[in-house]
Scaffold this active site. Structure first.
Site, short mmCIF file in Angstrom:
data_model
loop_
_atom_site.label_atom_id
_atom_site.label_comp_id
_atom_site.label_asym_id
_atom_site.label_seq_id
_atom_site.Cartn_x
_atom_site.Cartn_y
_atom_site.Cartn_z
N TYR A 111 49.30 36.57 46.28
CA TYR A 111 47.87 36.28 46.46
C TYR A 111 47.19 35.98 45.12
O TYR A 111 47.50 36.61 44.11
CB TYR A 111 47.16 37.48 47.10
CG TYR A 111 45.69 37.21 47.30
CD1 TYR A 111 45.27 36.42 48.37
CD2 TYR A 111 44.74 37.67 46.39
CE1 TYR A 111 43.93 36.13 48.53
CE2 TYR A 111 43.40 37.37 46.55
CZ TYR A 111 43.00 36.59 47.63
OH TYR A 111 41.68 36.29 47.78
N TRP A 113 44.04 33.29 42.89
CA TRP A 113 43.28 32.04 42.75
C TRP A 113 43.94 31.03 41.83
O TRP A 113 43.36 29.96 41.61
CB TRP A 113 41.86 32.36 42.29
CG TRP A 113 40.93 32.54 43.44
CD1 TRP A 113 41.03 33.47 44.42
CD2 TRP A 113 39.74 31.76 43.73
NE1 TRP A 113 39.99 33.34 45.30
CE2 TRP A 113 39.18 32.30 44.89
CE3 TRP A 113 39.12 30.69 43.10
CZ2 TRP A 113 38.02 31.80 45.46
CZ3 TRP A 113 37.96 30.20 43.67
CH2 TRP A 113 37.43 30.74 44.84
N1 LIG Z 1 37.15 46.30 43.16
C1 LIG Z 1 37.16 45.01 43.51
N2 LIG Z 1 38.30 44.31 43.47
C2 LIG Z 1 38.31 43.02 43.85
C3 LIG Z 1 37.12 42.37 44.27
C4 LIG Z 1 35.93 43.13 44.30
O1 LIG Z 1 34.82 42.63 44.65
N3 LIG Z 1 35.98 44.44 43.91
N4 LIG Z 1 37.16 41.06 44.65
C5 LIG Z 1 38.40 40.59 45.20
C6 LIG Z 1 38.42 39.16 45.43
S1 LIG Z 1 37.21 38.55 46.47
C7 LIG Z 1 39.37 38.33 44.93
S2 LIG Z 1 39.43 36.70 45.46
C8 LIG Z 1 40.42 38.82 44.02
C9 LIG Z 1 40.79 37.82 42.92
O2 LIG Z 1 42.03 38.14 42.41
P1 LIG Z 1 42.97 37.04 41.72
O3 LIG Z 1 42.78 35.72 42.37
O4 LIG Z 1 44.35 37.58 41.68
O5 LIG Z 1 42.35 37.00 40.25
P2 LIG Z 1 42.45 35.87 39.13
O6 LIG Z 1 41.97 36.52 37.88
O7 LIG Z 1 41.74 34.64 39.56
O8 LIG Z 1 44.01 35.62 39.01
C10 LIG Z 1 44.60 34.36 38.99
C11 LIG Z 1 45.75 34.39 37.98
O9 LIG Z 1 46.45 33.15 38.07
C12 LIG Z 1 46.78 32.73 36.75
N5 LIG Z 1 46.99 31.26 36.77
C13 LIG Z 1 46.08 30.28 36.60
N6 LIG Z 1 46.68 29.07 36.71
C14 LIG Z 1 47.98 29.30 36.97
C15 LIG Z 1 49.10 28.45 37.19
O10 LIG Z 1 49.02 27.24 37.19
N7 LIG Z 1 50.29 29.05 37.41
C16 LIG Z 1 50.44 30.40 37.43
N8 LIG Z 1 51.65 30.88 37.66
N9 LIG Z 1 49.40 31.22 37.24
C17 LIG Z 1 48.19 30.68 37.02
C18 LIG Z 1 45.59 33.16 35.92
O11 LIG Z 1 45.93 33.21 34.55
C19 LIG Z 1 45.25 34.52 36.55
O12 LIG Z 1 45.92 35.56 35.90
O13 LIG Z 1 40.01 40.06 43.44
C20 LIG Z 1 39.65 41.03 44.42
N10 LIG Z 1 39.47 42.32 43.83
N1 LIG Z 2 30.84 33.71 38.74
C1 LIG Z 2 31.71 34.04 39.70
N2 LIG Z 2 31.48 33.64 40.97
C2 LIG Z 2 32.35 34.01 41.96
C3 LIG Z 2 33.54 34.73 41.68
C4 LIG Z 2 33.75 35.14 40.32
O1 LIG Z 2 34.75 35.81 40.00
N3 LIG Z 2 32.82 34.77 39.37
N4 LIG Z 2 34.43 35.04 42.68
C5 LIG Z 2 34.35 34.26 43.91
C6 LIG Z 2 35.05 34.90 45.02
S1 LIG Z 2 36.75 34.80 45.06
C7 LIG Z 2 34.43 35.49 46.05
S2 LIG Z 2 35.31 36.13 47.37
C8 LIG Z 2 32.97 35.59 46.11
C9 LIG Z 2 32.54 37.00 46.52
O2 LIG Z 2 31.22 37.01 46.91
P1 LIG Z 2 30.53 38.41 47.21
O3 LIG Z 2 31.52 39.37 47.71
O4 LIG Z 2 29.36 38.17 48.07
O5 LIG Z 2 30.08 38.78 45.72
P2 LIG Z 2 29.69 40.12 44.96
O6 LIG Z 2 29.17 39.67 43.64
O7 LIG Z 2 30.81 41.07 44.97
O8 LIG Z 2 28.51 40.75 45.81
C10 LIG Z 2 27.28 40.10 46.01
C11 LIG Z 2 26.15 41.09 45.89
O9 LIG Z 2 26.20 42.02 46.96
C12 LIG Z 2 25.52 43.19 46.56
N5 LIG Z 2 26.09 44.32 47.28
C13 LIG Z 2 27.26 44.94 47.03
N6 LIG Z 2 27.48 45.92 47.94
C14 LIG Z 2 26.43 45.92 48.78
C15 LIG Z 2 26.08 46.69 49.93
O10 LIG Z 2 26.78 47.58 50.39
N7 LIG Z 2 24.90 46.36 50.54
C16 LIG Z 2 24.08 45.39 50.09
N8 LIG Z 2 22.99 45.13 50.78
N9 LIG Z 2 24.39 44.66 49.00
C17 LIG Z 2 25.55 44.91 48.36
C18 LIG Z 2 25.76 43.31 45.07
O11 LIG Z 2 24.56 43.69 44.41
C19 LIG Z 2 26.26 41.95 44.66
O12 LIG Z 2 25.55 41.36 43.60
O13 LIG Z 2 32.40 35.26 44.85
C20 LIG Z 2 32.90 34.03 44.33
N10 LIG Z 2 32.06 33.63 43.23
MO LIG Z 3 37.55 36.25 46.67
#
Ligand SMILES: Nc1nc2c(c(=O)[nH]1)N[C@H]1C(S)=C(S)[C@@H](COP(=O)(O)OP(=O)(O)OC[C@H]3O[C@@H](n4cnc5c(=O)[nH]c(N)nc54)[C@H](O)[C@@H]3O)O[C@H]1N2
Ligand SMILES: Nc1nc2c(c(=O)[nH]1)N[C@H]1C(S)=C(S)[C@@H](COP(=O)(O)OP(=O)(O)OC[C@H]3O[C@@H](n4cnc5c(=O)[nH]c(N)nc54)[C@H](O)[C@@H]3O)O[C@H]1N2
Ligand SMILES: [Mo]
Length: 774
Positions: A111, A113
């Protein structure tokens, strides 16, 4: 550099041009993008950073002792090997695992990005490769929308993609007079979309709505979850309690005869059971504003007033994805649909329910009518799978049963973990538990451009080229522009593309022709483009040849209609356009879900108190959120990300009252502790956060003070050292990383040096090992 200088390329945070002069990388926004993301600023410094993996590397203990479980991962030195040896090592190990245990013993979910680009998309590459050698255990769903993507098909049917906001921003701007925004509408998150964005428009759409006088009620622990505006109001709420507020709003509407009985009786099923629950007939607890005030911290008078105001407006009930990334995360989107149904505005222009607005840049943006150029992944004959966030459970409890969406399955015994394009030491919860889990397989293989914590915890580290070092096609499902991603520079050191690695490995395993089909990178791009071009002509698009596309640098595509209203057809004519749910209607009570008898996900939306929360020892709620200054953990060493840090640590937002009570002043280094672990962070004080809540973004690279100690504090501020590793419920088993109870104290003593962005021992990085000053 003039606007069109540099080669065109694309990233998840936007299209750009880049040019390398005397080893200095200059990145400029693409000329089509009037609102480029500041995240582009991370690229120049990260490109040539000492943290690049430059050579194939094998952990010494594994190289000398062979495959096997052990705690040395993350705590051993690496040995440089050459490519022929690396290929032979990988081929021998894959063969051993497949012959001895079968393909299900390879966990290849991988899994993450990775990077933008349709051909070099790392997951597509690794899945295609593993499929050519007999398959792998995969993972289902995402960390993004783990709960919603399982519950919503039960509620609205499998073909309504409500997870990705189906009403257009333009409809909201024109018709909506009130948005009740649970989780707000944070602009910071709309910088990114999977596959990239050529023209950033969502933030401008939101700005239009904010400026045109739409009432926006930001229900969130953070005031900054919506841009400021004259009619933007903050309604601070205790995190994780939104469902109680939604039920109380519905209670006011129902008891005040403001509900739409006709809608509920003709477009929904199971309203009677839900009403009996809301009114307290089933459990003796009326879900009234008084009841909700205790739970949510929102005054009952505010809830009464809000409900009345909602009924008098064209009201859109919006829920960010963050709300469902928590225990019982299935409930917030389901309860919000129920609230919108009680209001009776689903299917009307600008009314109803929306999910993911302010979560991602491509939500509320029209989908492209046709397909995207795609690398075929082949078929995976292995049935074994896990819900994606159950990785540690799988590794720690092979063979154990788990429940998921009505079924009972068993965790496979993974002997080899293969990651390409993701960072579990970023994304997964409870890192000390993950470290114990990652010690169990025989072998961990990671393809990475950078020495992330995941790479440092691997046995075999394969150096991957970045998107600047290869050619590709940039495209995403809502971006009406295809970008010709021209290679900007050669890979450094011994670095190869993932495709080149897999091609050679497949060859060594006798499957080379199946993997490559005899194609070079260029031939694949040509073929993928031309197949897509002929498919797209079905949708009426007249597109240039590959050669013309490549030399032009991009091609504009016909976009989808920008006036979409979710469930419009169904609501107008439910008999002839039924939903694909068992009842053909919106399932406010689901007989299917009720039949699973899950106490953590009953048959209708319910308030289920979390089994963990704050305690006397951990009295503050930590809200994790997506970082404004980078994408996840990516390019954390870049200048935009580093400038956001305090003394090199991830910033922790705190209310001044909570800080003063603990002797914490702005800019000091603090220690955050939870039941699961601890990390350092830099204190930022703000009255924009609800007292009792603190916020730390995800993505600071895990940097254990003592790498030998699995439970060591992280000196950098990785939020997942603190979070709990538990599924949302037995229904979806989604990620619950959003919230955790913590305590915060001043850090005592010397502030430790940061090693997060340094290569591990034995890895030959660049000559300059120190990070340049800001
Ligand atoms: N506590 C907490 N944890 C969370 C979240 C949260 O809100 N709270 N959010 C979650 C969410 S929504 C998401 S989507 C995940 C994101 O989790 P990930 O998608 O695993 O995070 P990234 O840092 O985007 O990791 C992508 C990795 O791919 C590598 N990469 C980039 N290009 C290439 C390539 O061409 N080849 C290879 N082999 N590698 C490459 C980058 O260097 C990077 O290390 O985290 C989740 N974890
Ligand atoms: N710049 C930037 N943008 C991103 C990403 C990134 O890594 N960087 N990651 C992308 C990815 S993979 C994803 S999945 C999305 C995730 O998108 P989301 O999951 O929606 O993003 P978050 O920033 O975790 O949360 C949005 C807001 O929800 C509020 N919040 C948190 N918990 C609660 C709750 O229990 N109740 C209420 N009412 N509010 C709450 C927080 O204040 C937070 O600012 O973002 C995407 N956009
Ligand atoms: Mo995500």
């Amino acid at each position: 550099m003039n606007a069109n200088a540099g080669r065109p390329s694309s990233s998840h945070w936007g299209a750009f041009r880049a040019q390398l002069d005397d080893d200095a990388l200059t990145v400029t926004p693409h000329e089509l993008d009037a609102h480029p993301s500041p995240l582009l600023g991370n690229m120049s410094e990260a490109h040539d950073h000492p943290a690049r993996v430059l050579h194939p590397m094998v952990r010494r203990g594994w190289l000398e002792g062979g495959p096997g479980a052990g705690s040395a991962r993350g705590n051993d030195e690496f040995v440089r090997v050459d490519w022929p040896d690396l290929t032979a090592i990988l081929a021998t190990e894959l063969e051993r695992v497949i012959t001895t245990y079968g393909n299900a013993a390879i966990f290849g979910g991988s899994y993450g990005w990775g990077s933008a680009g349709r051909f070099h998309h790392p997951q597509s590459q690794v899945h295609r490769f593993l499929n050519t050698i007999g398959g792998y255990t995969g993972s289902v769903n995402t960390y993004s929308t783990g709960a919603s993507s399982v519950i919503l098909p039960h509620v609205l049917g499998p073909d309504v993609d409500a997870v990705h906001g189906l009403t257009s921003w333009s409809v909201l701007a024109e018709h909506t007079t009130m948005i009740l925004a649970f989780g707000g509408l944070p602009a910071k998150n709309m910088q990114v979309a999977p596959g990239g964005i050529t023209r950033h428009r969502s933030e401008a759409s939101l700005r239009r709505i904010v400026d045109n006088g739409t009432t926006i009620v930001v229900v969130s622990p953070m005031r900054t979850d919506c841009p400021d505006g004259p009619d933007v109001r903050w309604c601070p709420i205790n995190p994780g309690t939104d469902v109680a507020m939604m039920l109380a709003l519905a209670w006011v509407l129902i008891t005040g005869q403001l509900h739409d009985a006709e809608f509920l009786n003709t477009r929904c099923t199971g309203y009677e059971q839900l009403e009996a629950y809301i009114l307290g007939h089933t459990d003796g607890v009326p879900k009234n504003p008084h009841w909700a005030e205790e739970i949510t911290g929102v005054a009952s008078s505010d809830i009464y007033a809000l409900a009345t105001q909602m009924a008098a407006n064209r009201t859109f009930v919006s829920v960010t994805w963050s709300l469902q990334r928590a225990e019982h995360g299935e409930q917030p989107p389901w309860a919000a649909i129920a609230l919108a149904a009680v209001l009776g505005q689903i299917g009307t222009p600008g009314g109803g329910f929306g999910h993911g607005y302010g979560s991602m840049g491509d939500v509320g943006v029209p989908r492209l009518p046709g397909p995207l150029p795609t690398l075929p992944q082949g078929d995976n004959p292995v049935d074994a799978f896990i819900p994606v966030a159950r990785i540690s459970d799988m590794l720690l409890h092979p063979g154990a049963p788990f429940e998921y969406n009505g079924g009972t399955y068993h965790y496979p015994h993974a002997r080899l973990v293969y990651w390409c394009g993701g960072n579990p030491f970023h994304h997964h919860q409870h890192i000390s538990r993950l470290r114990r889990a990652m010690a169990t397989p025989d072998t961990v293989v990671v393809h990475e451009p950078y020495w992330t914590a995941t790479a440092k915890h691997a046995d075999i580290v394969v150096p991957s080229a970045t998107f600047l070092e290869r050619s590709d096609i940039g495209a995403s499902r809502s971006d009406p522009c295809l970008i010709a991603m021209h290679q900007v520079c050669d890979p450094p050191g011994d670095v190869r593309t993932d495709y080149e690695t897999f091609a050679e490995l497949a060859d060594a395993l006798g499957a080379g022709c199946f993997f490559t089909e005899g194609n070079s990178e260029r031939k694949w791009l040509h073929q993928m483009y031309e197949v897509w071009r002929s498919q797209s002509s079905i949708h009426g698009a007249d597109l240039p040849s590959f050669e013309d596309f490549w030399s032009a640098g991009h091609v504009e595509l016909p976009g989808g209609p920008d006036d979409h209203i979710m469930l419009y057809d169904f609501v107008r004519d439910p008999e002839n356009a039924p939903l694909r749910t068992p009842s053909g209607r919106i399932e406010l009570t689901s007989a299917t879900i009720a039949s699973f008898s899950y106490d953590d996900c009953p048959g209708h939306p319910s308030w289920l108190p979390p089994t963990s929360g704050t305690t006397a020892a951990y009295p503050l709620v930590l809200v994790t959120s997506q970082p404004a200054h980078r994408l996840h953990s990516q390019l954390d060493m870049g200048i935009t990300s580093r400038r956001s840090k305090i003394d090199g640590r991830e910033p922790l937002l705190m209310h001044p009252n909570d800080a003063t009570a603990r002797g914490i002043t702005p800019g000091c280094v603090v220690l955050i502790t939870s039941e699961q672990g601890s990390c350092l962070a830099g204190a930022v004080l703000t009255t924009d956060i609800k007292p009792g809540c603190v916020r730390l973004s995800t993505g600071a690279w895990y940097d254990p003070l003592n790498p030998q100690d699995v439970d060591s504090p992280c000196s950098h501020g990785n939020v997942n050292t603190l979070t709990r590793d538990r599924g949302t419920s037995r229904l979806a088993q989604g990620c619950t990383g959003q919230l955790v109870g913590v305590e915060v104290r001043l850090h005592q003593g010397r502030v430790p040096a940061m090693r997060a962005h340094r290569p591990p021992s034995g890895a030959r990085g660049h000559a300059h090992l120190e990070t340049p000053p800001l």
